[in-house]
Design a protein around this motif. Structure first.
Motif, PDB file in Angstrom:
ATOM      1  N   ALA A   1      -3.935   9.365   2.210  1.00 34.36           N
ATOM      2  CA  ALA A   1      -5.228  10.010   1.949  1.00 34.36           C
ATOM      3  C   ALA A   1      -5.075  11.528   1.923  1.00 34.36           C
ATOM      4  O   ALA A   1      -5.806  12.219   1.234  1.00 34.36           O
ATOM      5  CB  ALA A   1      -6.238   9.597   3.009  1.00 34.36           C
ATOM      6  N   LYS A   2      -4.093  12.018   2.689  1.00 32.38           N
ATOM      7  CA  LYS A   2      -3.890  13.460   2.756  1.00 32.38           C
ATOM      8  C   LYS A   2      -3.544  14.011   1.379  1.00 32.38           C
ATOM      9  O   LYS A   2      -4.027  15.062   0.974  1.00 32.38           O
ATOM     10  CB  LYS A   2      -2.778  13.771   3.763  1.00 32.38           C
ATOM     11  CG  LYS A   2      -2.677  15.238   4.085  1.00 32.38           C
ATOM     12  CD  LYS A   2      -1.573  15.522   5.101  1.00 32.38           C
ATOM     13  CE  LYS A   2      -1.371  17.012   5.220  1.00 32.38           C
ATOM     14  NZ  LYS A   2      -0.062  17.449   4.768  1.00 32.38           N
ATOM     15  N   CYS A   3      -2.692  13.259   0.646  1.00 36.92           N
ATOM     16  CA  CYS A   3      -2.292  13.789  -0.659  1.00 36.92           C
ATOM     17  C   CYS A   3      -3.236  13.334  -1.764  1.00 36.92           C
ATOM     18  O   CYS A   3      -3.070  13.677  -2.922  1.00 36.92           O
ATOM     19  CB  CYS A   3      -0.817  13.562  -0.940  1.00 36.92           C
ATOM     20  SG  CYS A   3      -0.337  12.094  -1.781  1.00 36.92           S
ATOM     21  N   GLY A   4      -4.262  12.581  -1.398  1.00 40.18           N
ATOM     22  CA  GLY A   4      -5.342  12.346  -2.349  1.00 40.18           C
ATOM     23  C   GLY A   4      -5.279  11.073  -3.151  1.00 40.18           C
ATOM     24  O   GLY A   4      -6.121  10.859  -4.005  1.00 40.18           O
ATOM     25  N   ASP A   5      -4.264  10.220  -2.938  1.00 41.75           N
ATOM     26  CA  ASP A   5      -4.319   8.917  -3.582  1.00 41.75           C
ATOM     27  C   ASP A   5      -3.607   7.828  -2.791  1.00 41.75           C
ATOM     28  O   ASP A   5      -2.522   8.006  -2.283  1.00 41.75           O
ATOM     29  CB  ASP A   5      -3.813   8.940  -5.046  1.00 41.75           C
ATOM     30  CG  ASP A   5      -2.787  10.017  -5.302  1.00 41.75           C
ATOM     31  OD1 ASP A   5      -2.006  10.294  -4.379  1.00 41.75           O
ATOM     32  OD2 ASP A   5      -2.756  10.558  -6.426  1.00 41.75           O
ATOM     33  N   ILE A   6      -4.287   6.690  -2.706  1.00 42.74           N
ATOM     34  CA  ILE A   6      -3.743   5.504  -2.045  1.00 42.74           C
ATOM     35  C   ILE A   6      -3.987   4.326  -2.971  1.00 42.74           C
ATOM     36  O   ILE A   6      -5.083   4.173  -3.505  1.00 42.74           O
ATOM     37  CB  ILE A   6      -4.436   5.227  -0.694  1.00 42.74           C
ATOM     38  CG1 ILE A   6      -4.113   6.342   0.304  1.00 42.74           C
ATOM     39  CG2 ILE A   6      -4.027   3.877  -0.137  1.00 42.74           C
ATOM     40  CD1 ILE A   6      -4.640   6.074   1.697  1.00 42.74           C
TER      41      ILE A   6
ATOM     42  N   GLU B   1     -12.344  10.097  -3.874  1.00 40.69           N
ATOM     43  CA  GLU B   1     -11.643  11.275  -4.384  1.00 40.69           C
ATOM     44  C   GLU B   1     -12.547  11.960  -5.419  1.00 40.69           C
ATOM     45  O   GLU B   1     -13.222  11.289  -6.213  1.00 40.69           O
ATOM     46  CB  GLU B   1     -10.315  10.819  -4.991  1.00 40.69           C
ATOM     47  CG  GLU B   1      -9.323  11.923  -5.256  1.00 40.69           C
ATOM     48  CD  GLU B   1      -9.616  12.640  -6.559  1.00 40.69           C
ATOM     49  OE1 GLU B   1      -9.348  13.848  -6.624  1.00 40.69           O
ATOM     50  OE2 GLU B   1     -10.140  11.992  -7.489  1.00 40.69           O
TER      51      GLU B   1
ATOM     52  N   HIS C   1       6.113  12.922  -4.859  1.00 40.62           N
ATOM     53  CA  HIS C   1       4.874  13.701  -4.833  1.00 40.62           C
ATOM     54  C   HIS C   1       4.285  13.725  -3.428  1.00 40.62           C
ATOM     55  O   HIS C   1       3.906  14.758  -2.907  1.00 40.62           O
ATOM     56  CB  HIS C   1       3.890  13.084  -5.822  1.00 40.62           C
ATOM     57  CG  HIS C   1       2.466  13.525  -5.649  1.00 40.62           C
ATOM     58  ND1 HIS C   1       2.043  14.770  -6.038  1.00 40.62           N
ATOM     59  CD2 HIS C   1       1.398  12.897  -5.107  1.00 40.62           C
ATOM     60  CE1 HIS C   1       0.748  14.880  -5.760  1.00 40.62           C
ATOM     61  NE2 HIS C   1       0.339  13.773  -5.199  1.00 40.62           N
TER      62      HIS C   1
ATOM     63  N   ASP D   1       4.183  16.596   0.035  1.00 40.23           N
ATOM     64  CA  ASP D   1       2.936  17.047   0.667  1.00 40.23           C
ATOM     65  C   ASP D   1       2.971  16.904   2.184  1.00 40.23           C
ATOM     66  O   ASP D   1       2.145  17.453   2.875  1.00 40.23           O
ATOM     67  CB  ASP D   1       1.781  16.221   0.083  1.00 40.23           C
ATOM     68  CG  ASP D   1       0.444  16.905   0.316  1.00 40.23           C
ATOM     69  OD1 ASP D   1      -0.505  16.194   0.614  1.00 40.23           O
ATOM     70  OD2 ASP D   1       0.383  18.138   0.213  1.00 40.23           O
TER      71      ASP D   1
ATOM     72  N   GLU E   1       0.863  -1.188   0.000  1.00 41.32           N
ATOM     73  CA  GLU E   1       0.000   0.000   0.000  1.00 41.32           C
ATOM     74  C   GLU E   1       0.894   1.231   0.000  1.00 41.32           C
ATOM     75  O   GLU E   1       1.795   1.355   0.821  1.00 41.32           O
ATOM     76  CB  GLU E   1      -0.914   0.005   1.230  1.00 41.32           C
ATOM     77  CG  GLU E   1      -1.888   1.169   1.196  1.00 41.32           C
ATOM     78  CD  GLU E   1      -2.913   1.151   2.338  1.00 41.32           C
ATOM     79  OE1 GLU E   1      -3.606   0.128   2.496  1.00 41.32           O
ATOM     80  OE2 GLU E   1      -3.001   2.163   3.051  1.00 41.32           O
TER      81      GLU E   1
ATOM     82  N   ILE F   1     -14.200   0.271  -4.294  1.00 42.10           N
ATOM     83  CA  ILE F   1     -12.842  -0.034  -4.781  1.00 42.10           C
ATOM     84  C   ILE F   1     -11.796   0.788  -4.025  1.00 42.10           C
ATOM     85  O   ILE F   1     -10.643   0.834  -4.414  1.00 42.10           O
ATOM     86  CB  ILE F   1     -12.718   0.197  -6.314  1.00 42.10           C
ATOM     87  CG1 ILE F   1     -12.800   1.688  -6.672  1.00 42.10           C
ATOM     88  CG2 ILE F   1     -13.747  -0.603  -7.084  1.00 42.10           C
ATOM     89  CD1 ILE F   1     -12.370   1.976  -8.112  1.00 42.10           C
TER      90      ILE F   1
ATOM     91  N   GLU G   1      -6.964  -2.083  -5.079  1.00 44.38           N
ATOM     92  CA  GLU G   1      -7.977  -1.135  -4.605  1.00 44.38           C
ATOM     93  C   GLU G   1      -7.312   0.236  -4.641  1.00 44.38           C
ATOM     94  O   GLU G   1      -6.156   0.373  -4.238  1.00 44.38           O
ATOM     95  CB  GLU G   1      -8.389  -1.432  -3.161  1.00 44.38           C
ATOM     96  CG  GLU G   1      -9.224  -2.683  -3.006  1.00 44.38           C
ATOM     97  CD  GLU G   1      -9.603  -2.911  -1.551  1.00 44.38           C
ATOM     98  OE1 GLU G   1     -10.783  -3.138  -1.294  1.00 44.38           O
ATOM     99  OE2 GLU G   1      -8.712  -2.862  -0.680  1.00 44.38           O
ATOM    100  N   THR G   2      -8.019   1.224  -5.131  1.00 45.14           N
ATOM    101  CA  THR G   2      -7.434   2.564  -5.223  1.00 45.14           C
ATOM    102  C   THR G   2      -8.408   3.646  -4.781  1.00 45.14           C
ATOM    103  O   THR G   2      -9.582   3.638  -5.161  1.00 45.14           O
ATOM    104  CB  THR G   2      -6.940   2.844  -6.661  1.00 45.14           C
ATOM    105  OG1 THR G   2      -5.818   2.004  -6.928  1.00 45.14           O
ATOM    106  CG2 THR G   2      -6.511   4.303  -6.845  1.00 45.14           C
ATOM    107  N   PHE G   3      -7.877   4.536  -3.948  1.00 45.62           N
ATOM    108  CA  PHE G   3      -8.569   5.786  -3.602  1.00 45.62           C
ATOM    109  C   PHE G   3      -7.810   6.849  -4.372  1.00 45.62           C
ATOM    110  O   PHE G   3      -6.619   7.040  -4.159  1.00 45.62           O
ATOM    111  CB  PHE G   3      -8.451   6.011  -2.087  1.00 45.62           C
ATOM    112  CG  PHE G   3      -8.688   7.433  -1.623  1.00 45.62           C
ATOM    113  CD1 PHE G   3      -9.964   7.861  -1.286  1.00 45.62           C
ATOM    114  CD2 PHE G   3      -7.636   8.327  -1.504  1.00 45.62           C
ATOM    115  CE1 PHE G   3     -10.184   9.165  -0.844  1.00 45.62           C
ATOM    116  CE2 PHE G   3      -7.854   9.632  -1.057  1.00 45.62           C
ATOM    117  CZ  PHE G   3      -9.127  10.053  -0.730  1.00 45.62           C
ATOM    118  N   GLY G   4      -8.465   7.480  -5.331  1.00 44.96           N
ATOM    119  CA  GLY G   4      -7.737   8.495  -6.088  1.00 44.96           C
ATOM    120  C   GLY G   4      -8.479   8.930  -7.328  1.00 44.96           C
ATOM    121  O   GLY G   4      -9.620   8.521  -7.575  1.00 44.96           O
ATOM    122  N   CYS G   5      -7.793   9.741  -8.115  1.00 42.25           N
ATOM    123  CA  CYS G   5      -8.417  10.334  -9.288  1.00 42.25           C
ATOM    124  C   CYS G   5      -8.491   9.317 -10.432  1.00 42.25           C
ATOM    125  O   CYS G   5      -8.023   8.185 -10.315  1.00 42.25           O
ATOM    126  CB  CYS G   5      -7.637  11.567  -9.721  1.00 42.25           C
ATOM    127  SG  CYS G   5      -5.923  11.229 -10.094  1.00 42.25           S
TER     128      CYS G   5
END
Lengths: 142, 395
Positions: A33-38, B303, A137, A141, A29, B379, A56-60
């Motif tokens: 989350a602070k910088c906007g993607d995991i 996001e 990146h 941050d 991993e 996801i 699994e992705t948290f992000g743009c």
């Protein structure tokens, strides 16, 4: 939408290998989350080959697309080849990413590396610690 | 279904405004600075529009300068007050943490030139406190600049009261009313402002045109040097068709203001109530003291850019304050200012309605957005951690 290539949009909207692997052989991993993607990568390894991979992705959009493409590029490949996967290769396979989104491909490279190194660590296989460099990146941050 | 819910970015131009644009461009193509009859006819239109805009704002005709839009108006007002202040040894400017970049970046520039810039905080409701303004205004202050309504979270600031404080203390007061004009009653006398910036494309006029109200007697210096247009305060041949279209758009907006606001506010509240049902979500900004069409949410565990792109795929046009949509590392300064931490500020969504928004569109958004949020959460490793108790919910 012209921000992203058709390939990015395809992988973003229809991500390959999304999900989790129960009892994975390696998990990585990266990001925060602070910088906007995991990104989180799960590996199933058989005979030094990546038998299965999920993410699994948290992000743009480009973060999700990069994860999807990266998993496609390493699935079924020997570990030593997967370790050589670069962010440029991920970005190229996606027909390019906007300059300020290149870090998404860096995260994908690192997530895979981190998952493989987790596997090595769990199985007491020695590895080069140089492979564990952080994402600039995200460091920026902090 | 196609739903345009990004009217705060740019509103769909009104048909009457576009027709007026074409009519004036065709019939009054003369240069208002020319002495011949074609020029003078164009000048008459310009004067007429200036009077009508002034009238709608409670101003005098000679207090309106036409500009290229909100950013230019903000820049010129602030630069003028700063220049005037510096000549008198007053180099402190008070503003807020939630201003538009047209204001913030101008202030940053002035800071480099030696000005003391004080950005007042806002509460979690997204509204600046009057006591903070009173506390900061002193004899060194040359300008106070507070927006009338915020562009991201729609909160309406107590500008009337701030105007009174400034008037009492004899400090120049500017308000960025770009989001407010055409959407609420704006009267420059009631606001006691020295400067007020507005932009046509936020209320159904064309892009690239706006105005600056400058109270008679308030200092004003040109940003653009050249001819003597706009009483020498703004050089360049006037964009007459755009000015005329802006005038029609504003008249049209204000003619139906009350009934439009009543209807749009009801739709806004319905959408807010529906989106609030999404677990671990929160409305940004005061629920009541906000623009009639503004809906701004944070959804935990996802996001904003991916949310935007997926709802766009369903025909819904909106915007987000996530870092990824701005091209910077940080999410919106407005969301951070109201106390949203980075983790949740990245998951923001702004839907801005208009008089054309329908009940069906509200129902469609209420149905589709929760599905996309749920999918993205399914996801998201952050959401998994939250659900498994490895991470604590913030919202």
């Amino acid at each position: 939408m012209s921000l992203y290539s058709e390939k990015v949009m395809d992988h973003f909207k229809h991500p390959r290998n999304v999900g989790v692997i129960e009892n994975p052989d390696g998990v990585g991993e990266v990001g925060n989350a602070k910088c906007g993607d995991i990104m989180k990568i799960y590996l199933k390894i058989e005979n030094d080959i990546i038998a299965d991979v999920k993410f699994e992705t948290f992000g743009c959009g480009s973060a999700i697309a990069s994860s999807s493409m990266a998993t496609e590029l390493i699935k079924g490949k020997p570990l030593k080849d997967a370790l050589k996967l670069t962010n440029q290769a991920v970005a190229e396979a996606l027909d390019g990413l906007p300059a300020y989104k290149m870090h998404c491909s860096v995260l994908a490279e690192q997530a895979i590396r981190s998952a493989i190194l987790d596997y090595y660590t769990k199985h007491n296989i020695p590895f080069d610690p140089e492979l564990l460099k952080a994402c600039e990146h995200c460091e920026e941050d902090e | 279904m196609q739903v345009y819910a990004d009217n705060a970015a740019t509103a769909k131009p009104k048909k009457a405004a576009l027709e007026e644009y074409t009519r004036v461009a065709e019939e009054f193509f003369g240069n208002p600075s020319s002495l011949h009859s074609a020029g003078q006819r164009a000048k008459e239109v310009l004067t007429d529009c200036r009077g009508r805009i002034a009238n709608l704002l409670g101003a005098e005709e000679n207090e309106i300068i036409f500009t290229s839009g909100g950013s230019e108006s903000d820049n010129q007002a602030i630069e003028s007050a700063a220049k005037f202040g510096r000549a008198k040894g007053k180099t402190k400017i008070i503003s807020t943490a939630i201003e538009h970049h047209a204001v913030l970046h101008t202030l940053e520039k002035l800071k480099k030139e030696g000005f003391e810039i004080v950005l007042l905080p806002v509460g979690t409701d997204g509204i600046v406190k009057l006591e903070d303004v009173k506390k900061e205004v002193d004899e060194k202050t040359c300008l106070v600049s507070v927006m009338l309504a915020n562009n991201e979270i729609g909160t309406i600031q107590p500008v009337e009261e701030i105007g009174k404080i400034c008037k009492e203390r004899k400090v120049l007061f500017h308000t960025d009313a770009v989001q407010a004009v055409g959407h609420m009653k704006v009267d420059v006398k009631a606001l006691s402002c020295d400067y007020l910036a507005l932009s046509a494309h936020k209320f159904g006029g064309p892009r690239g045109v706006g105005a600056l109200y400058v109270r008679k007697g308030a200092p004003l210096y040109p940003l653009i040097e050249g001819g003597a247009q706009e009483k020498g305060k703004r050089a360049g041949t006037e964009n007459l068709p755009a000015v005329a279209a802006m005038t029609v758009a504003l008249e049209d907006s204000l003619a139906h203001l009350e009934e439009t606001n009543k209807r749009v506010t009801a739709l806004r509240d319905k959408l807010i109530a529906n989106l609030k049902k999404i677990p671990h979500s929160a409305l940004n900004g005061d629920p009541v003291k906000r623009l009639g069409g503004n809906v701004s949410f944070c959804f935990e565990g996802i996001e904003g850019e991916s949310l935007l792109l997926l709802i766009d795929d369903k025909g819904i046009c909106a915007s987000s304050g996530s870092a990824c949509t701005s091209g910077s590392l940080d999410p919106s300064h407005v969301l951070l200012a109201i106390g949203r931490v980075h983790d949740v500020a990245h998951g923001s969504l702004r839907l801005s309605l208009s008089e054309e928004t329908t009940e069906e569109e509200i129902d469609y958004m209420s149905r589709e957005i929760p599905k996309v949020v749920e999918y993205l959460r399914s996801i998201s490793p952050v959401w998994r951690d939250l659900q498994e108790g490895k991470r604590t919910y913030i919202l």
